[in-house]
Design a protein around this motif. Structure first.
Motif, PDB file in Angstrom:
ATOM      1  N   UNK A   1      13.904 -10.086  13.119  1.00 25.49           N
ATOM      2  CA  UNK A   1      14.050 -11.181  13.749  1.00 25.49           C
ATOM      3  C   UNK A   1      12.506 -12.284  13.310  1.00 25.49           C
ATOM      4  N   UNK A   2      11.610 -11.477  12.402  1.00 28.91           N
ATOM      5  CA  UNK A   2      10.983 -13.386  12.226  1.00 28.91           C
ATOM      6  C   UNK A   2      11.111 -14.069  10.994  1.00 28.91           C
ATOM      7  N   UNK A   3      12.526 -13.878  10.306  1.00 24.91           N
ATOM      8  CA  UNK A   3      12.910 -14.961   9.282  1.00 24.91           C
ATOM      9  C   UNK A   3      12.385 -14.565   7.981  1.00 24.91           C
ATOM     10  N   UNK A   4      11.869 -13.581   7.881  1.00 22.82           N
ATOM     11  CA  UNK A   4      11.808 -13.585   6.203  1.00 22.82           C
ATOM     12  C   UNK A   4      12.230 -12.277   5.201  1.00 22.82           C
ATOM     13  N   UNK A   5      12.820 -12.973   4.758  1.00 14.38           N
ATOM     14  CA  UNK A   5      13.454 -12.456   3.509  1.00 14.38           C
ATOM     15  C   UNK A   5      12.750 -10.310   3.461  1.00 14.38           C
ATOM     16  N   UNK A   6      14.096  -9.782   2.998  1.00 17.89           N
ATOM     17  CA  UNK A   6      13.195  -7.917   2.593  1.00 17.89           C
ATOM     18  C   UNK A   6      12.420  -7.327   2.162  1.00 17.89           C
ATOM     19  N   UNK A   7      13.022  -8.440   0.743  1.00 20.36           N
ATOM     20  CA  UNK A   7      12.009  -8.526  -0.237  1.00 20.36           C
ATOM     21  C   UNK A   7      11.566  -9.339   0.074  1.00 20.36           C
ATOM     22  N   UNK A   8      10.801 -10.181   0.677  1.00 25.62           N
ATOM     23  CA  UNK A   8       9.778 -11.280   0.802  1.00 25.62           C
ATOM     24  C   UNK A   8       8.514 -10.515   1.393  1.00 25.62           C
ATOM     25  N   UNK A   9       9.162  -9.835   2.563  1.00 28.55           N
ATOM     26  CA  UNK A   9       8.353  -8.844   3.389  1.00 28.55           C
ATOM     27  C   UNK A   9       8.189  -8.058   2.869  1.00 28.55           C
ATOM     28  N   UNK A  10       8.764  -6.546   2.181  1.00 33.13           N
ATOM     29  CA  UNK A  10       8.053  -6.333   1.031  1.00 33.13           C
ATOM     30  C   UNK A  10       6.658  -6.896  -0.212  1.00 33.13           C
ATOM     31  N   UNK A  11       7.508  -7.707  -1.199  1.00 33.44           N
ATOM     32  CA  UNK A  11       6.103  -8.489  -1.675  1.00 33.44           C
ATOM     33  C   UNK A  11       4.848  -8.539  -1.061  1.00 33.44           C
ATOM     34  N   UNK A  12       5.206  -9.410   0.180  1.00 38.59           N
ATOM     35  CA  UNK A  12       4.279  -9.155   0.882  1.00 38.59           C
ATOM     36  C   UNK A  12       3.449  -8.089   0.956  1.00 38.59           C
ATOM     37  N   UNK A  13       4.168  -6.531   2.105  1.00 38.14           N
ATOM     38  CA  UNK A  13       2.838  -5.203   2.327  1.00 38.14           C
ATOM     39  C   UNK A  13       3.109  -4.833   1.177  1.00 38.14           C
ATOM     40  N   UNK A  14       3.483  -4.927  -0.522  1.00 37.45           N
ATOM     41  CA  UNK A  14       2.393  -4.446  -1.645  1.00 37.45           C
ATOM     42  C   UNK A  14       1.323  -4.682  -1.547  1.00 37.45           C
ATOM     43  N   UNK A  15       1.299  -6.555  -2.175  1.00 36.26           N
ATOM     44  CA  UNK A  15       0.189  -7.159  -2.198  1.00 36.26           C
ATOM     45  C   UNK A  15      -1.193  -6.761  -1.111  1.00 36.26           C
ATOM     46  N   UNK A  16      -0.455  -6.389  -0.027  1.00 36.64           N
ATOM     47  CA  UNK A  16      -1.529  -6.220   1.503  1.00 36.64           C
ATOM     48  C   UNK A  16      -1.665  -4.649   0.452  1.00 36.64           C
ATOM     49  N   UNK A  17      -0.962  -3.927   0.949  1.00 35.07           N
ATOM     50  CA  UNK A  17      -1.524  -2.620  -0.082  1.00 35.07           C
ATOM     51  C   UNK A  17      -2.703  -2.175  -1.164  1.00 35.07           C
ATOM     52  N   UNK A  18      -2.393  -3.542  -2.016  1.00 36.66           N
ATOM     53  CA  UNK A  18      -3.228  -3.495  -3.114  1.00 36.66           C
ATOM     54  C   UNK A  18      -4.269  -3.943  -2.490  1.00 36.66           C
ATOM     55  N   UNK A  19      -4.953  -4.944  -1.665  1.00 34.86           N
ATOM     56  CA  UNK A  19      -6.021  -5.726  -1.237  1.00 34.86           C
ATOM     57  C   UNK A  19      -6.264  -4.058  -1.325  1.00 34.86           C
ATOM     58  N   UNK A  20      -5.901  -3.966   0.596  1.00 34.90           N
ATOM     59  CA  UNK A  20      -6.197  -2.667   0.974  1.00 34.90           C
ATOM     60  C   UNK A  20      -7.246  -1.239  -0.565  1.00 34.90           C
ATOM     61  N   UNK A  21      -5.811  -1.134  -1.354  1.00 37.92           N
ATOM     62  CA  UNK A  21      -6.509  -0.344  -1.935  1.00 37.92           C
ATOM     63  C   UNK A  21      -7.583  -0.271  -2.798  1.00 37.92           C
ATOM     64  N   UNK A  22      -8.296  -1.554  -3.042  1.00 36.85           N
ATOM     65  CA  UNK A  22      -9.082  -1.838  -3.436  1.00 36.85           C
ATOM     66  C   UNK A  22     -10.470  -1.805  -2.707  1.00 36.85           C
ATOM     67  N   UNK A  23     -10.002  -1.724  -2.071  1.00 44.70           N
ATOM     68  CA  UNK A  23     -11.828  -1.808  -0.341  1.00 44.70           C
ATOM     69  C   UNK A  23     -11.813  -0.812  -0.325  1.00 44.70           C
ATOM     70  N   UNK A  24     -11.086   0.060  -0.389  1.00 49.81           N
ATOM     71  CA  UNK A  24     -11.136   1.535  -0.373  1.00 49.81           C
ATOM     72  C   UNK A  24     -11.327   2.599  -0.647  1.00 49.81           C
TER      73      UNK A  24
END
Length: 194
Positions: free
Chosen positions: A82-105
């Motif tokens: 319902x947020x208007x974000x394409x599923x592929x874009x959602x996955x891309x954003x989440x993947x990038x976020x996880x890379x940031x978190x993984x680096x910090x961890x």
């Protein structure tokens, strides 16, 4: 811990945001006191503790998957269809976020990212089970809101979105009981005409 303490603190601050990010589906349905993402992940972790060792599932892996599956939301937010974000874009954003978190961890980062990818790919029995827990927790929460707010049958769309998507015996047993309790609640409180 063989990580940079300043990065670990930053990681923990990011993750701490999950204690305050309300789950979007409940916000959009005007639930009075919607759960936060961290609360959802916590109950999934507890559900994972209920696994019978005879199922062949790795209980510890399921707990870890439950705790990591929505971790990226501390950066990207709780994105729903319902947020208007394409599923592929959602996955891309989440993947990038996880890379940031993984680096910090630091030292734990590789495992966090691998767990996230395992859940996303849905190729292991544990990942599939945790996906069912994710859906089950949603319908359990929907029923709790229906009861708390006197919204008899008003959150049916959450139940409909999961129909036919459960197969694990633990989850199907819990779902059967939940549906029986919901039907009894609706009978006692006069379900609205469908």
């Amino acid at each position: 811990m063989s990580s940079d303490p300043s990065k670990v603190i930053e990681f923990l601050q990011f993750v701490g945001r999950l204690k305050h990010i309300k789950r979007t589906g409940w916000v959009l349905r005007d639930v009075q006191n919607p759960e936060c993402v961290a609360g959802h992940m916590y109950r999934m972790g507890i559900l994972s503790l209920l696994i019978d060792e005879q199922t062949g599932l790795d209980k510890n892996r399921c707990i870890k998957l439950s705790l990591v599956h929505d971790l990226a939301e501390c950066i990207v937010g709780d994105l729903t269809p319902h947020c208007g974000v394409d599923p592929e874009e959602k996955h891309r954003r989440e993947d990038e976020a996880m890379k940031v978190l993984a680096d910090l961890a630091g030292a734990a980062g590789d495992e966090l990212y691998a767990l996230y990818k395992e859940y996303e790919k849905q190729e292991t029995p544990e990942a599939k089970f945790v996906k069912e827990l994710d859906r089950f927790d949603m319908v359990l929460q929907a029923f709790e809101y229906e009861k708390e707010e006197g919204r008899v049958h008003e959150l049916e769309e959450f139940f409909e979105s999961t129909r036919g998507k459960f197969s694990h015996p633990l989850v199907t047993t819990l779902l059967k009981e939940l549906n029986a309790q919901r039907a009894k609640f609706e009978d006692m409180n006069g379900a609205k005409d469908q």
